[in-house]
Design a protein around this motif. Structure first.
Motif, PDB file in Angstrom:
ATOM      1  N   PRO A 131       1.030  -1.238  -0.231  1.00 28.10           N
ATOM      2  CA  PRO A 131      -0.289   0.028   0.383  1.00 28.10           C
ATOM      3  C   PRO A 131       0.947   1.167   0.335  1.00 28.10           C
ATOM      4  O   PRO A 131       0.453   2.116  -0.962  1.00 28.10           O
ATOM      5  CB  PRO A 131      -0.211   0.314   1.246  1.00 28.10           C
ATOM      6  N   PRO A 132       2.014   1.035   0.287  1.00 25.59           N
ATOM      7  CA  PRO A 132       2.309   2.657   0.684  1.00 25.59           C
ATOM      8  C   PRO A 132       3.333   2.750  -0.723  1.00 25.59           C
ATOM      9  O   PRO A 132       3.555   4.261  -0.811  1.00 25.59           O
ATOM     10  CB  PRO A 132       3.394   2.288   1.978  1.00 25.59           C
ATOM     11  N   CYS A 133       3.719   1.492  -1.324  1.00 23.72           N
ATOM     12  CA  CYS A 133       4.557   1.563  -3.109  1.00 23.72           C
ATOM     13  C   CYS A 133       3.673   2.308  -3.696  1.00 23.72           C
ATOM     14  O   CYS A 133       3.607   3.228  -4.349  1.00 23.72           O
ATOM     15  CB  CYS A 133       4.775   0.410  -2.744  1.00 23.72           C
ATOM     16  N   LEU A 134       1.943   2.161  -3.595  1.00 24.49           N
ATOM     17  CA  LEU A 134       1.573   2.597  -4.395  1.00 24.49           C
ATOM     18  C   LEU A 134       0.913   4.090  -4.090  1.00 24.49           C
ATOM     19  O   LEU A 134       0.300   4.590  -5.151  1.00 24.49           O
ATOM     20  CB  LEU A 134      -0.424   1.443  -4.506  1.00 24.49           C
ATOM     21  N   ASP A 135       0.610   4.478  -2.584  1.00 21.10           N
ATOM     22  CA  ASP A 135       0.642   5.979  -2.665  1.00 21.10           C
ATOM     23  C   ASP A 135       1.338   6.669  -2.887  1.00 21.10           C
ATOM     24  O   ASP A 135       0.909   7.754  -3.623  1.00 21.10           O
ATOM     25  CB  ASP A 135       0.668   5.546  -1.140  1.00 21.10           C
ATOM     26  N   GLU A 136       2.683   6.466  -3.793  1.00 22.00           N
ATOM     27  CA  GLU A 136       3.449   7.325  -4.038  1.00 22.00           C
ATOM     28  C   GLU A 136       4.074   7.050  -5.223  1.00 22.00           C
ATOM     29  O   GLU A 136       4.644   7.960  -6.018  1.00 22.00           O
ATOM     30  CB  GLU A 136       5.069   7.170  -3.266  1.00 22.00           C
ATOM     31  N   LEU A 137       3.603   6.069  -5.792  1.00 20.17           N
ATOM     32  CA  LEU A 137       3.708   5.529  -7.331  1.00 20.17           C
ATOM     33  C   LEU A 137       2.920   6.988  -8.866  1.00 20.17           C
ATOM     34  O   LEU A 137       3.676   7.195  -9.556  1.00 20.17           O
ATOM     35  CB  LEU A 137       2.550   4.530  -7.625  1.00 20.17           C
ATOM     36  N   SER A 141       3.425   9.996  -7.403  1.00 20.05           N
ATOM     37  CA  SER A 141       4.117  11.023  -7.687  1.00 20.05           C
ATOM     38  C   SER A 141       5.853  11.127  -8.675  1.00 20.05           C
ATOM     39  O   SER A 141       6.328  11.233  -9.167  1.00 20.05           O
ATOM     40  CB  SER A 141       4.812  11.414  -6.291  1.00 20.05           C
ATOM     41  N   LEU A 142       5.728   9.282  -8.219  1.00 17.28           N
ATOM     42  CA  LEU A 142       6.542   8.837  -8.970  1.00 17.28           C
ATOM     43  C   LEU A 142       7.308   9.299 -10.857  1.00 17.28           C
ATOM     44  O   LEU A 142       7.750   9.930 -11.519  1.00 17.28           O
ATOM     45  CB  LEU A 142       7.150   7.450  -8.522  1.00 17.28           C
ATOM     46  N   ILE A 143       5.421   9.010 -11.129  1.00 17.88           N
ATOM     47  CA  ILE A 143       4.915   9.225 -12.292  1.00 17.88           C
ATOM     48  C   ILE A 143       5.315  10.406 -13.071  1.00 17.88           C
ATOM     49  O   ILE A 143       5.263  10.925 -13.622  1.00 17.88           O
ATOM     50  CB  ILE A 143       3.886   8.577 -12.641  1.00 17.88           C
ATOM     51  N   LYS A 144       4.794  11.752 -11.909  1.00 17.70           N
ATOM     52  CA  LYS A 144       4.750  12.701 -11.946  1.00 17.70           C
ATOM     53  C   LYS A 144       6.442  13.117 -12.182  1.00 17.70           C
ATOM     54  O   LYS A 144       6.669  13.799 -13.260  1.00 17.70           O
ATOM     55  CB  LYS A 144       3.651  13.815 -11.234  1.00 17.70           C
ATOM     56  N   LEU A 145       7.132  12.989 -10.879  1.00 16.79           N
ATOM     57  CA  LEU A 145       8.675  13.416 -11.102  1.00 16.79           C
ATOM     58  C   LEU A 145       9.334  12.856 -12.261  1.00 16.79           C
ATOM     59  O   LEU A 145      10.001  13.684 -13.203  1.00 16.79           O
ATOM     60  CB  LEU A 145       9.139  12.664 -10.511  1.00 16.79           C
ATOM     61  N   GLN A 197       7.552  12.548 -15.559  1.00 14.02           N
ATOM     62  CA  GLN A 197       7.446  13.478 -16.510  1.00 14.02           C
ATOM     63  C   GLN A 197       7.927  14.762 -16.373  1.00 14.02           C
ATOM     64  O   GLN A 197       8.121  15.371 -17.399  1.00 14.02           O
ATOM     65  CB  GLN A 197       5.669  13.157 -16.413  1.00 14.02           C
ATOM     66  N   GLN A 198       8.022  15.392 -15.157  1.00 10.59           N
ATOM     67  CA  GLN A 198       8.135  16.770 -15.108  1.00 10.59           C
ATOM     68  C   GLN A 198       9.771  17.452 -15.060  1.00 10.59           C
ATOM     69  O   GLN A 198      10.100  18.167 -15.452  1.00 10.59           O
ATOM     70  CB  GLN A 198       7.166  17.735 -14.100  1.00 10.59           C
ATOM     71  N   MET A 199      10.938  15.615 -15.045  1.00  9.76           N
ATOM     72  CA  MET A 199      11.706  16.250 -15.129  1.00  9.76           C
ATOM     73  C   MET A 199      12.668  15.032 -15.691  1.00  9.76           C
ATOM     74  O   MET A 199      12.629  14.443 -15.082  1.00  9.76           O
ATOM     75  CB  MET A 199      12.256  16.072 -13.156  1.00  9.76           C
ATOM     76  N   PRO A 200      12.982  15.085 -16.630  1.00  9.68           N
ATOM     77  CA  PRO A 200      13.060  13.622 -18.287  1.00  9.68           C
ATOM     78  C   PRO A 200      14.121  14.185 -17.973  1.00  9.68           C
ATOM     79  O   PRO A 200      15.053  12.666 -17.668  1.00  9.68           O
ATOM     80  CB  PRO A 200      12.692  14.142 -18.899  1.00  9.68           C
ATOM     81  N   ASN A 201      14.887  14.554 -16.998  1.00 14.69           N
ATOM     82  CA  ASN A 201      16.840  15.025 -16.732  1.00 14.69           C
ATOM     83  C   ASN A 201      17.099  13.845 -15.486  1.00 14.69           C
ATOM     84  O   ASN A 201      17.738  13.844 -15.467  1.00 14.69           O
ATOM     85  CB  ASN A 201      17.414  16.056 -16.640  1.00 14.69           C
ATOM     86  N   ILE A 202      16.378  13.666 -14.746  1.00 14.10           N
ATOM     87  CA  ILE A 202      16.222  12.449 -13.692  1.00 14.10           C
ATOM     88  C   ILE A 202      15.475  10.958 -14.692  1.00 14.10           C
ATOM     89  O   ILE A 202      14.702  11.340 -15.006  1.00 14.10           O
ATOM     90  CB  ILE A 202      15.097  12.911 -12.499  1.00 14.10           C
ATOM     91  N   THR A 203      16.291  10.166 -13.705  1.00 17.22           N
ATOM     92  CA  THR A 203      15.866   8.606 -14.344  1.00 17.22           C
ATOM     93  C   THR A 203      15.596   8.063 -13.483  1.00 17.22           C
ATOM     94  O   THR A 203      15.707   7.844 -11.732  1.00 17.22           O
ATOM     95  CB  THR A 203      17.516   7.942 -14.848  1.00 17.22           C
ATOM     96  N   VAL A 204      14.560   7.205 -13.219  1.00 19.63           N
ATOM     97  CA  VAL A 204      13.300   6.729 -12.632  1.00 19.63           C
ATOM     98  C   VAL A 204      13.759   5.196 -12.976  1.00 19.63           C
ATOM     99  O   VAL A 204      12.789   5.476 -14.341  1.00 19.63           O
ATOM    100  CB  VAL A 204      12.045   6.846 -12.133  1.00 19.63           C
ATOM    101  N   LEU A 205      14.280   4.754 -11.801  1.00 14.84           N
ATOM    102  CA  LEU A 205      14.561   2.936 -12.401  1.00 14.84           C
ATOM    103  C   LEU A 205      13.663   2.191 -10.939  1.00 14.84           C
ATOM    104  O   LEU A 205      13.953   2.396  -9.546  1.00 14.84           O
ATOM    105  CB  LEU A 205      15.932   2.326 -11.887  1.00 14.84           C
ATOM    106  N   ALA A 206      12.756   1.081 -10.878  1.00 13.15           N
ATOM    107  CA  ALA A 206      12.195   0.662 -10.367  1.00 13.15           C
ATOM    108  C   ALA A 206      12.538  -0.616 -10.294  1.00 13.15           C
ATOM    109  O   ALA A 206      12.239  -1.009 -10.634  1.00 13.15           O
ATOM    110  CB  ALA A 206      10.695   1.132  -9.840  1.00 13.15           C
ATOM    111  N   GLN A 253       6.789   8.819  -0.337  1.00 10.79           N
ATOM    112  CA  GLN A 253       7.653   9.863  -0.611  1.00 10.79           C
ATOM    113  C   GLN A 253       6.166  10.555  -1.843  1.00 10.79           C
ATOM    114  O   GLN A 253       6.014  10.204  -2.290  1.00 10.79           O
ATOM    115  CB  GLN A 253       8.799  10.080  -0.899  1.00 10.79           C
ATOM    116  N   ASP A 254       6.471  12.209  -1.671  1.00 14.41           N
ATOM    117  CA  ASP A 254       5.783  12.913  -1.745  1.00 14.41           C
ATOM    118  C   ASP A 254       6.655  13.428  -3.454  1.00 14.41           C
ATOM    119  O   ASP A 254       7.277  14.281  -2.603  1.00 14.41           O
ATOM    120  CB  ASP A 254       4.446  14.238  -1.755  1.00 14.41           C
TER     121      ASP A 254
END
Length: 162
Positions: free
Chosen positions: A63-69, A71-75, A77-86, A146-147
């Motif tokens: 559940p906490p993973c789903l809560d932050e998901l 905002s990770l997607i938005k991160l 999208q908003q900061m394409p120079n940051i690489t999110v790896l999950a 996290q948000d």
């Protein structure tokens, strides 16, 4: 005497839990390198040298993973120079793949049911995330949801990426 021993045991348990605090021993050391593949996706952390990476350890049933998901997607999208790896510890491939489609996950994620990567990073509870700088050094560890679009986190990542 039992109360004394109970107090000692409680104290030791509290101290042991402190490693998940804001200044873990992983900060400032090279991020453990890994390659993990689930047959569909592969992540080789060494290929991201030169980029700021947010390494998120998660699962679809958490559940906490789903809560932050979102905002990770938005991160991403908003900061394409940051690489999110999950890296997900889901065991059921079909459930995991269906979840990715249903939730429109557009950052790189791979399934690691063995939890090898979690063990490599010393992660016992999810979600946990590590911010890795362009030189491959762990700069920050986030424990629990996290948000990722909060001004504090976005500014931190922006400064790290410049």
């Amino acid at each position: 005497m039992r109360k004394v021993w109970a107090g000692v045991v409680l104290g030791l348990l509290l101290v042991a839990g402190c490693d998940r605090g804001s200044h873990p021993h992983e900060i400032g050391i090279p991020a453990p390198q890994f390659t993990v593949s689930d047959g569909v996706q592969t992540i080789d952390l060494s290929k991201y040298r030169g980029h700021v990476v947010v390494l998120n350890l998660w699962a679809t049933w958490c559940p906490p993973c789903l809560d932050e998901l979102p905002s990770l997607i938005k991160l991403q999208q908003q900061m394409p120079n940051i690489t999110v790896l999950a890296v997900s510890q889901d065991e059921d491939d079909a459930v995991y793949r269906r979840f990715l489609v249903q939730h429109h996950i557009d950052f790189t994620t791979v399934r690691d049911p063995s939890t090898r990567i979690n063990h490599l990073y010393g992660t016992l509870q999810i979600p946990e995330s590590y911010v890795i700088d362009k030189n491959g050094m762990i700069r920050r560890k986030f424990v629990s949801a996290q948000d990722w679009t909060s001004p504090e986190i976005m500014n931190y990542l922006k400064d790290l990426a410049s």
